[in-house]
Design a protein around this motif. Sequence first.
Motif, short mmCIF file in Angstrom:
data_model
loop_
_atom_site.label_atom_id
_atom_site.label_comp_id
_atom_site.label_asym_id
_atom_site.label_seq_id
_atom_site.Cartn_x
_atom_site.Cartn_y
_atom_site.Cartn_z
N ALA A 1 0.83 -1.21 0.00
CA ALA A 1 0.00 0.00 0.00
C ALA A 1 0.86 1.26 0.00
O ALA A 1 0.59 2.21 -0.75
CB ALA A 1 -0.94 0.00 1.21
N VAL A 2 1.90 1.27 0.81
CA VAL A 2 2.77 2.45 0.88
C VAL A 2 3.54 2.62 -0.42
O VAL A 2 3.64 3.73 -0.95
CB VAL A 2 3.71 2.36 2.10
CG1 VAL A 2 4.72 3.50 2.09
CG2 VAL A 2 2.90 2.39 3.39
N ASN A 3 4.08 1.54 -0.96
CA ASN A 3 4.82 1.65 -2.22
C ASN A 3 3.94 2.14 -3.36
O ASN A 3 4.38 2.95 -4.18
CB ASN A 3 5.48 0.31 -2.58
CG ASN A 3 6.72 0.05 -1.78
OD1 ASN A 3 7.37 0.98 -1.29
ND2 ASN A 3 7.06 -1.21 -1.62
N ALA A 4 2.70 1.69 -3.41
CA ALA A 4 1.78 2.16 -4.45
C ALA A 4 1.53 3.66 -4.32
O ALA A 4 1.48 4.38 -5.32
CB ALA A 4 0.46 1.38 -4.37
N PHE A 5 1.38 4.13 -3.08
CA PHE A 5 1.18 5.56 -2.85
C PHE A 5 2.42 6.36 -3.24
O PHE A 5 2.33 7.39 -3.91
CB PHE A 5 0.83 5.81 -1.38
CG PHE A 5 0.77 7.25 -1.00
CD1 PHE A 5 -0.30 8.04 -1.40
CD2 PHE A 5 1.78 7.82 -0.24
CE1 PHE A 5 -0.35 9.39 -1.04
CE2 PHE A 5 1.74 9.16 0.11
CZ PHE A 5 0.67 9.95 -0.29
N LEU A 6 3.60 5.87 -2.84
CA LEU A 6 4.84 6.61 -3.09
C LEU A 6 5.20 6.69 -4.57
O LEU A 6 5.93 7.61 -4.97
CB LEU A 6 5.99 5.97 -2.31
CG LEU A 6 5.90 6.10 -0.79
CD1 LEU A 6 7.06 5.35 -0.13
CD2 LEU A 6 5.87 7.55 -0.35
N GLU A 7 4.69 5.77 -5.38
CA GLU A 7 4.95 5.83 -6.82
C GLU A 7 4.44 7.13 -7.45
O GLU A 7 4.96 7.57 -8.47
CB GLU A 7 4.30 4.64 -7.53
CG GLU A 7 5.01 3.34 -7.31
CD GLU A 7 4.31 2.18 -7.98
OE1 GLU A 7 3.27 2.39 -8.65
OE2 GLU A 7 4.81 1.05 -7.85
N ASN A 8 3.42 7.73 -6.83
CA ASN A 8 2.79 8.94 -7.38
C ASN A 8 3.29 10.23 -6.74
O ASN A 8 2.78 11.30 -7.04
CB ASN A 8 1.27 8.84 -7.21
CG ASN A 8 0.72 7.63 -7.93
OD1 ASN A 8 1.05 7.37 -9.07
ND2 ASN A 8 -0.10 6.87 -7.24
#
Length: 63
Positions: free
Chosen positions: A18-25
Amino acid sequence: MLKIRLFDEEHEEDLEGAVNAFLENIPESHIKDVKYQVSISDSLRSEEEPTIYSYSIMVVYSE
């Protein structure tokens, strides 16, 4: 303007995803701080009730 995003999961791998998906943006230069915490709850009432783990991260970022 500073903002925060909170993440809370029962499993480390779910939190990581979840955190990695958010940080991609979010551009890396906009990330100001990241706080990590683990909470453990163990019921003393019964051996049948499981220990509960809560993994959480707070990301502080700017827009």
